[in-house]
Scaffold this motif. Structure first.
Motif, PDB file in Angstrom:
ATOM      1  N   VAL A 126       0.520  -1.255  -0.054  1.00 47.69           N
ATOM      2  CA  VAL A 126       0.188  -0.661  -0.007  1.00 47.69           C
ATOM      3  C   VAL A 126       0.817   1.253  -0.070  1.00 47.69           C
ATOM      4  O   VAL A 126       1.575   1.502   0.624  1.00 47.69           O
ATOM      5  N   ASN A 127       1.163   1.984  -1.130  1.00 44.23           N
ATOM      6  CA  ASN A 127       2.582   3.040  -0.447  1.00 44.23           C
ATOM      7  C   ASN A 127       1.500   4.170  -0.437  1.00 44.23           C
ATOM      8  O   ASN A 127       0.047   4.171  -0.133  1.00 44.23           O
ATOM      9  N   PRO A 128       2.337   4.956  -0.354  1.00 48.17           N
ATOM     10  CA  PRO A 128       1.495   6.536  -0.044  1.00 48.17           C
ATOM     11  C   PRO A 128       0.426   7.121  -0.546  1.00 48.17           C
ATOM     12  O   PRO A 128       0.798   7.596  -1.564  1.00 48.17           O
ATOM     13  N   GLY A 129      -0.401   7.497   0.048  1.00 49.86           N
ATOM     14  CA  GLY A 129      -1.712   7.948  -0.953  1.00 49.86           C
ATOM     15  C   GLY A 129      -2.730   7.015  -0.741  1.00 49.86           C
ATOM     16  O   GLY A 129      -3.702   7.186  -1.268  1.00 49.86           O
ATOM     17  N   GLY A 130      -2.622   4.895  -1.337  1.00 52.15           N
ATOM     18  CA  GLY A 130      -3.661   4.399  -0.929  1.00 52.15           C
ATOM     19  C   GLY A 130      -4.142   4.330   0.027  1.00 52.15           C
ATOM     20  O   GLY A 130      -3.660   4.594   1.397  1.00 52.15           O
ATOM     21  N   THR A 131      -5.275   3.903   0.031  1.00 50.88           N
ATOM     22  CA  THR A 131      -6.032   3.458   1.464  1.00 50.88           C
ATOM     23  C   THR A 131      -6.638   1.985   1.107  1.00 50.88           C
ATOM     24  O   THR A 131      -7.209   1.714  -0.214  1.00 50.88           O
ATOM     25  N   VAL A 132      -6.853   1.179   2.644  1.00 47.58           N
ATOM     26  CA  VAL A 132      -7.473   0.430   2.194  1.00 47.58           C
ATOM     27  C   VAL A 132      -8.328  -0.411   3.396  1.00 47.58           C
ATOM     28  O   VAL A 132      -7.870   0.221   4.376  1.00 47.58           O
ATOM     29  N   GLU A 133      -9.678  -0.918   3.499  1.00 47.24           N
ATOM     30  CA  GLU A 133     -10.552  -0.780   3.955  1.00 47.24           C
ATOM     31  C   GLU A 133     -11.476  -2.000   3.798  1.00 47.24           C
ATOM     32  O   GLU A 133     -11.955  -2.675   3.048  1.00 47.24           O
ATOM     33  N   SER A 134     -11.997  -2.617   5.347  1.00 43.62           N
ATOM     34  CA  SER A 134     -12.723  -4.020   5.601  1.00 43.62           C
ATOM     35  C   SER A 134     -13.212  -3.379   7.190  1.00 43.62           C
ATOM     36  O   SER A 134     -12.704  -2.636   7.680  1.00 43.62           O
ATOM     37  N   THR A 135     -14.630  -4.864   6.802  1.00 42.06           N
ATOM     38  CA  THR A 135     -15.587  -4.279   8.265  1.00 42.06           C
ATOM     39  C   THR A 135     -15.205  -5.105   9.352  1.00 42.06           C
ATOM     40  O   THR A 135     -15.103  -5.033  10.234  1.00 42.06           O
TER      41      THR A 135
END
Length: 228
Positions: free
Chosen positions: A128-137
């Motif tokens: 996950v590079n700077p400025g990238g986002t990962v989201e999960s429940t």
């Protein structure tokens, strides 16, 4: 003469009453039998309100039927239904549970400006590079470097964790908790995890192995990572 089958069984507990409804009869039969039992055993007016838990066994009730039962039990009986439990779940609820408990595997690099959102746990094979986002429940597992933003438990699950091979995020979020990057420089030798520490009231970052000592409820996937 055959003895009439007991359709309703009532047991007292220290928390109130537990009402067991036989799951082999029809709903109408159970409702009628319960109505008769309640009418023959009405408490005195000065008695305190008693909490009632209803156990349905392998019986499914729709919302209308649940409301009918609550109204029957609550009405003028000094009873208050606190829960109705069934071993059967609706297909929609079962599918939703499967979706939210499933591990979603994604093999890619999350670049600046990109966002990945999943229900359930996320296994990202990549960075996950700077400025990238990962989201999960659920939980987030990153088999790579985390330099961007990771948000686990987005629906409010404070027990969710974030795991990365190299932990140097712009920001970590777990439920409503937010944390910046760790103060130290990770050497990349050990996988690390971010979790909520209720006592410190913040997100802390530890070596992954500490989870086994913190009595964290690990899924089978988490245990395989933790045990190598």
């Amino acid at each position: 003469m055959l003895e009439k089958k007991q359709l309703i069984t009532i047991k007292g507990t220290r928390d109130g009453l537990t009402l067991f409804i036989d799951d082999s009869c029809s709903y109408d039969e159970a409702y009628k039998d319960l109505s008769e039992k309640l009418s023959n055993n009405r408490p005195k007016k000065d008695e305190p309100v008693v909490s009632v838990s209803v156990k349905l066994g392998s019986r499914y009730l729709n919302q209308t039927q649940k409301e009918e039962l609550k109204e029957l039990i609550n009405l003028g009986n000094h009873f208050r239904v606190v829960s109705i439990y069934s071993d059967v779940v609706a297909r929609h609820d079962a599918l939703q549970w499967m979706e939210e408990s499933e591990v979603k595997t994604i093999n890619r690099i999350v670049r600046s400006g990109q966002i990945i959102e999943v229900k359930g746990d996320l296994l990202l094979i990549g960075d996950v590079n700077p400025g990238g986002t990962v989201e999960s429940t659920g939980n987030i597992y990153i088999m790579g470097s985390l330099h961007g933003i990771a948000h686990a438990g987005v629906n409010g699950n404070r027990d969710a964790i974030i795991v990365a091979s190299f932990m140097k995020p712009n920001q970590l979020r777990i439920a409503d908790y937010i944390s910046r990057a760790p103060d130290y420089e990770s050497d990349g030798v050990y996988m690390e995890c971010g979790r909520v520490d209720e006592k410190q009231d913040k997100i802390v970052i530890d070596r992954l192995q500490v989870l086994s000592h913190k009595q964290v409820d690990l899924s089978g996937f988490e245990r395989r990572i933790n045990n190598g």
